[in-house]
Design a protein around this motif. Structure first.
Motif, PDB file in Angstrom:
ATOM      1  N   HIS A 183       0.850  -1.185   0.000  1.00 41.74           N
ATOM      2  CA  HIS A 183       0.000   0.000   0.000  1.00 41.74           C
ATOM      3  C   HIS A 183       0.887   1.236   0.000  1.00 41.74           C
ATOM      4  O   HIS A 183       1.661   1.453   0.932  1.00 41.74           O
ATOM      5  CB  HIS A 183      -0.922   0.005   1.223  1.00 41.74           C
TER       6      HIS A 183
ATOM      7  N   LYS B 163       1.147   5.431  -0.213  1.00 48.68           N
ATOM      8  CA  LYS B 163       0.301   6.579   0.123  1.00 48.68           C
ATOM      9  C   LYS B 163      -0.152   7.338  -1.116  1.00 48.68           C
ATOM     10  O   LYS B 163      -1.257   7.870  -1.172  1.00 48.68           O
ATOM     11  CB  LYS B 163       1.063   7.519   1.057  1.00 48.68           C
TER      12      LYS B 163
ATOM     13  N   ALA C 138     -12.592   3.095   9.088  1.00 45.81           N
ATOM     14  CA  ALA C 138     -11.145   3.274   8.894  1.00 45.81           C
ATOM     15  C   ALA C 138     -10.379   2.038   9.341  1.00 45.81           C
ATOM     16  O   ALA C 138      -9.397   1.635   8.703  1.00 45.81           O
ATOM     17  CB  ALA C 138     -10.663   4.503   9.654  1.00 45.81           C
ATOM     18  N   LEU C 139     -10.830   1.418  10.435  1.00 45.89           N
ATOM     19  CA  LEU C 139     -10.176   0.205  10.927  1.00 45.89           C
ATOM     20  C   LEU C 139     -10.321  -0.924   9.918  1.00 45.89           C
ATOM     21  O   LEU C 139      -9.346  -1.633   9.617  1.00 45.89           O
ATOM     22  CB  LEU C 139     -10.760  -0.199  12.279  1.00 45.89           C
TER      23      LEU C 139
ATOM     24  N   HIS D  52     -10.813  -0.712   6.752  1.00 45.08           N
ATOM     25  CA  HIS D  52      -9.979  -0.414   5.579  1.00 45.08           C
ATOM     26  C   HIS D  52      -8.520  -0.764   5.856  1.00 45.08           C
ATOM     27  O   HIS D  52      -7.853  -1.385   5.018  1.00 45.08           O
ATOM     28  CB  HIS D  52     -10.093   1.073   5.221  1.00 45.08           C
ATOM     29  N   ALA D  53      -8.019  -0.378   7.043  1.00 43.99           N
ATOM     30  CA  ALA D  53      -6.630  -0.673   7.410  1.00 43.99           C
ATOM     31  C   ALA D  53      -6.384  -2.173   7.428  1.00 43.99           C
ATOM     32  O   ALA D  53      -5.365  -2.655   6.917  1.00 43.99           O
ATOM     33  CB  ALA D  53      -6.304  -0.063   8.765  1.00 43.99           C
TER      34      ALA D  53
ATOM     35  N   LEU E 106      -3.790  -4.329   5.097  1.00 40.32           N
ATOM     36  CA  LEU E 106      -2.702  -5.086   5.715  1.00 40.32           C
ATOM     37  C   LEU E 106      -2.803  -6.578   5.396  1.00 40.32           C
ATOM     38  O   LEU E 106      -1.781  -7.241   5.176  1.00 40.32           O
ATOM     39  CB  LEU E 106      -2.707  -4.868   7.232  1.00 40.32           C
TER      40      LEU E 106
ATOM     41  N   ARG F  54       1.365   0.216  12.709  1.00 39.62           N
ATOM     42  CA  ARG F  54       0.993   0.716  11.377  1.00 39.62           C
ATOM     43  C   ARG F  54      -0.463   1.155  11.345  1.00 39.62           C
ATOM     44  O   ARG F  54      -0.799   2.158  10.709  1.00 39.62           O
ATOM     45  CB  ARG F  54       1.259  -0.355  10.319  1.00 39.62           C
ATOM     46  N   ILE F  55      -1.325   0.412  12.018  1.00 36.69           N
ATOM     47  CA  ILE F  55      -2.740   0.792  12.057  1.00 36.69           C
ATOM     48  C   ILE F  55      -2.895   2.160  12.720  1.00 36.69           C
ATOM     49  O   ILE F  55      -3.661   3.022  12.261  1.00 36.69           O
ATOM     50  CB  ILE F  55      -3.570  -0.278  12.799  1.00 36.69           C
TER      51      ILE F  55
ATOM     52  N   GLU G 232       0.209   4.832  10.490  1.00 38.96           N
ATOM     53  CA  GLU G 232       0.090   4.957   9.043  1.00 38.96           C
ATOM     54  C   GLU G 232      -1.347   5.210   8.602  1.00 38.96           C
ATOM     55  O   GLU G 232      -1.596   6.009   7.690  1.00 38.96           O
ATOM     56  CB  GLU G 232       0.635   3.695   8.384  1.00 38.96           C
ATOM     57  N   PHE G 233      -2.313   4.521   9.264  1.00 36.63           N
ATOM     58  CA  PHE G 233      -3.715   4.653   8.872  1.00 36.63           C
ATOM     59  C   PHE G 233      -4.501   5.583   9.797  1.00 36.63           C
ATOM     60  O   PHE G 233      -5.698   5.790   9.592  1.00 36.63           O
ATOM     61  CB  PHE G 233      -4.373   3.274   8.828  1.00 36.63           C
TER      62      PHE G 233
ATOM     63  N   VAL H 173      -5.703   5.329  12.814  1.00 38.43           N
ATOM     64  CA  VAL H 173      -6.870   4.743  13.468  1.00 38.43           C
ATOM     65  C   VAL H 173      -6.606   4.693  14.972  1.00 38.43           C
ATOM     66  O   VAL H 173      -5.609   4.116  15.423  1.00 38.43           O
ATOM     67  CB  VAL H 173      -7.154   3.320  12.948  1.00 38.43           C
TER      68      VAL H 173
END
Length: 736
Positions: free
Chosen positions: A338, A340, A463-464, A466-467, A471, A504-505, A508-509, A511
């Motif tokens: 993924h 950005k 959002a979670l 999607h993350a 991943l 990362r969650i 990066e995302f 959340v």
């Protein structure tokens, strides 16, 4: 005349083959990977390769967090490689596509999917430690994929470094037929260079040079003569190389016994030596061994020379599926990432034909077309647009919607069908060999840790999800499931793996999520074959339905879990009804009857699925869940727990008893205790339940004052004893 014609025709065929290969692959290409145990120097070695090739103007440093290949925040913070990174550069008119792979056991899947698309590899070993647990694992992975490789004994500058012991460990622990091409040069107890036994040259790096533009780029090269100290030893070492090759190849033996310079190792042709070393590397009958110190900038240029001289070109690796595609496109997606800016991007190895920007290709596994958005060459975390990628190369593609790791990509559906027809014809003509037109998928290991994930605000739920979708697509060893209570459970391969995913969650995302305590992922499995048939009466809104389901569950040697309806064997009739029932089987297998853990190592077959016309699919699924649970009761399921291999190297015999005592408390089985060198250091090889080893690294470090090295590696699952099962049930009851 006949002889001349025969030779002439052979030369013509060879010329046509060379021209065809040049046309097909364009230039000298080497697709290589760097693989090793953690902290053996993979990323440092790669950084030097990029510097000496001119790709970068300044070398980065792991401690400073500015290396090209380790660019993720988690990699920079920890000083380790988490994701495999690819980069292309040139050396001696060859294009090297290099993949730097992780060394930590939690990221074995990264190594596995990288090795799947490589043609050769450089295995790096710490000269003070030799073969370590993870280096042995990646070596075995390379064996499974038949990858030719070089061995590079790194960190020769360390006080406790031993070139001889390291080579011995390769022979003893990896059963490698090593061929020593270099000898280390030690001066005043300092490692300063190498002796090249093929060219009979001594290369020395000035360790006192402080000019920042040098950094090991320049070194002194001296042609050895009889007047040089140690000449006899070097000639003896070169003789050993010739004799080893003579044992393997008759052509070398004839040159050595009857050639112009028979029996004279000093004058044995360098060109012939390189030719047969290359052949032996490609045949995997030998493993060339080189040495150096990446941190001290010694030995990297000769290593790059060896990569070009001895590792294979793409066309020298045989792939059985290529015969079916007639030079049309065949490629494999081996990594999803993924980005950005670009969104989901796919790393692809092209085996035949070529990829063109803006084109459409066919995904064999998903049976669907994919549109190429942007086609790019890869340079670590940078991508450059290109119009076409030729066979033998690695590309990055954006715009794909369904492609994941392990998918086979071809030019069109028609090209795939033609390949299938050709394979079927060959299969009828010769019932031997591999006639698959699909590239072998990457084997995904079972996750051994899990934790719950919750968001603090309902607005973060999307959002979670999607993350987690991103991943799980990026890393097939990450799994996200929803239990019966609606909670999201996140699974991974290790504690570090889970920590990095959660980081990362959050970062990066963006959340804001809560992660529960990391727990061991136990499993359940059938111990006997069980068949269960039953008829179930159901009523919905005054409508009565009778659903008949028959199911058979059998123990299997395969270690995977049933996660997809396609894994359930089904009757040929009424596919919609059978699919609904298979969905129920899959759901039931996610939570077994013993302690609610997923069921693994099982083969499932639906023997019968019958229902009145118009029966709702959801009702069939719910009934199949009930029938599966009843069948699992009959199958007398055992509880399984993940176990790991343990390797501990101590510095000093007086630590041994304390370590063994601590391992005994952790239910460990000690398999072997041996001396690791001539200085009293010991190596302990054991196996223990994963649950007992949580936090052990810190415990060992403190109890030995840092005088022990630990390697842990997941080795599979084992049946839990009745006593331990009772203990775990009590823990679950108390937890509940």
């Amino acid at each position: 005349m006949t002889f001349i014609k025969t030779v002439s025709s052979r030369l013509c065929r060879q010329f046509r083959k060379v021209v065809w290969n040049r046309r097909k692959y364009g230039t000298e290409i080497r697709n290589i990977g760097i693989m090793a145990h953690i902290d053996a120097g993979k990323t440092t070695t790669t950084e030097r390769m990029l510097f000496y090739s001119g790709y970068i103007k300044k070398m980065g440093d792991i401690d400073s967090g500015n290396t090209v290949m380790d660019y993720l925040p988690s990699e920079i913070e920890r000083g380790i490689t988490v994701q495999s990174a690819a980069i292309s550069f040139h050396w001696n008119e060859a294009q090297i596509n290099l993949i730097d792979t992780p060394g930590h056991v939690d990221f074995t899947i990264e190594v596995e999917r990288s090795l799947r698309v490589l043609d050769g590899a450089v295995a790096i070993f710490d000269a003070s430690r030799g073969v370590e647990a993870q280096s042995r694992t990646v070596w075995m992975q390379a064996d499974n994929h038949n990858i030719p490789r070089l061995a590079f004994i790194n960190k020769m500058d360390k006080t406790e470094a031993s070139f001889t012991n390291s080579v011995d460990s390769l022979k003893r622990r990896l059963k490698a037929n090593t061929l020593i091409l270099q000898l280390p040069v030690i001066q005043d107890c300092q490692y300063i260079g190498v002796v090249d036994l093929i060219t009979m040259e001594r290369m020395e790096w000035d360790m006192n040079v402080v000019n920042p533009n040098q950094h090991g780029r320049k070194y002194n090269k001296h042609k050895l003569t009889r007047t040089d100290e140690g000449w006899g030893n070097m000639v003896a070492a070169r003789t050993s190389i010739i004799e080893q090759l003579s044992d393997i190849y008759d052509e070398v033996a004839l040159l050595w016994l009857d050639g112009e310079n028979a029996g004279n190792a000093e004058k044995f042709p360098t060109v012939e030596l390189k030719k047969w070393i290359r052949q032996g590397t490609l045949d995997q009958t030998i493993v060339p061994v080189l040495c150096g110190s990446s941190f001290k900038n010694i030995g990297i240029q000769p290593l790059l020379d060896a990569v070009v001289d001895y590792l294979p070109r793409p066309e020298q690796i045989q792939h059985s599926f290529l015969q079916y595609y007639n030079d049309t496109l065949s490629a494999m997606a081996f990594k999803v990432l993924h980005d950005k800016r670009l969104g989901s991007i796919i790393f692809v190895r092209v085996y035949s034909g070529h990829l063109r920007s803006g084109g459409t290709i066919y995904n064999v596994n998903k049976q669907s077309e994919e549109k190429i958005g942007r086609l790019m060459s890869v340079y670590a975390d940078e991508y450059k647009d290109t119009k076409q990628i030729e066979a033998g190369n690695i590309a990055v593609i954006s715009g794909f919607q369904n492609t994941v790791t392990g998918d086979t990509l071809v030019e069109s559906k028609e090209a795939f069908e033609a390949a299938v027809n050709k394979a079927n014809v060959l299969h009828r003509q010769q019932d031997d060999g591999n006639h698959s037109v699909v590239l072998a998928a990457v084997k995904i290991p079972e996750p051994v840790f899990f934790c719950s994930v919750e968001v603090y605000s309902p607005t973060q739920e999307k959002a979670l999800r999607h993350a987690l979708d991103v991943l799980c697509r990026e890393d097939p060893s990450v799994r996200a499931t929803i239990d019966d209570g609606g909670s999201i459970m996140l699974s991974g391969m290790g504690e570090l793996h889970m920590e990095i995913i959660s980081e990362r969650i959050k970062t990066e995302f963006k959340v804001d999520a809560y992660f529960g305590p990391i727990q061991v992922a136990y499993r359940e499995c059938p111990s006997v074959q069980a068949t269960h048939k039953a008829a179930y009466k159901r009523t919905i809104l005054d409508s009565n339905y009778e659903i008949e389901i028959g199911i058979q569950i059998s123990p299997s040697a395969e270690a995977g879990t049933v996660t997809d309806p396609s894994q359930v064997l089904k009757p040929l009739y009424n596919p919609e009804l059978c699919h609904s029932a298979a969905l129920g089987v899959v759901q039931a297998f996610q939570q077994g009857n013993l302690l609610g853990y997923p069921v693994m190592s099982a083969t499932v077959q639906l023997l019968a699925v019958r229902a009145k016309r118009g029966c709702p699919p959801g009702l069939v699924t719910a009934t199949a869940i009930k029938c599966t649970r009843e069948a699992l009761d009959k199958a007398a399921c055992d509880l399984l727990e993940p176990v790991m291999n343990i390797e501990i190297t101590t510095r000093g015999e007086n630590l041994l008893q304390n370590i063994l005592g601590d391992l005994a408390k952790r239910q460990a089985k000690v398999h072997n205790i041996e001396s690791s060198d001539n200085e009293g250091n010991m190596k302990i090889v054991a196996e223990a339940p994963v649950s007992e080893m949580k936090g052990y690294a810190s415990r060992l470090r403190s109890s030995t004052s840092g005088n022990a090295d630990l390697s842990l590696q997941i080795s599979g699952y084992q049946v839990v004893s009745e006593e331990r099962k009772h203990h775990l049930k009590n823990l679950m009851r108390n937890f509940g």
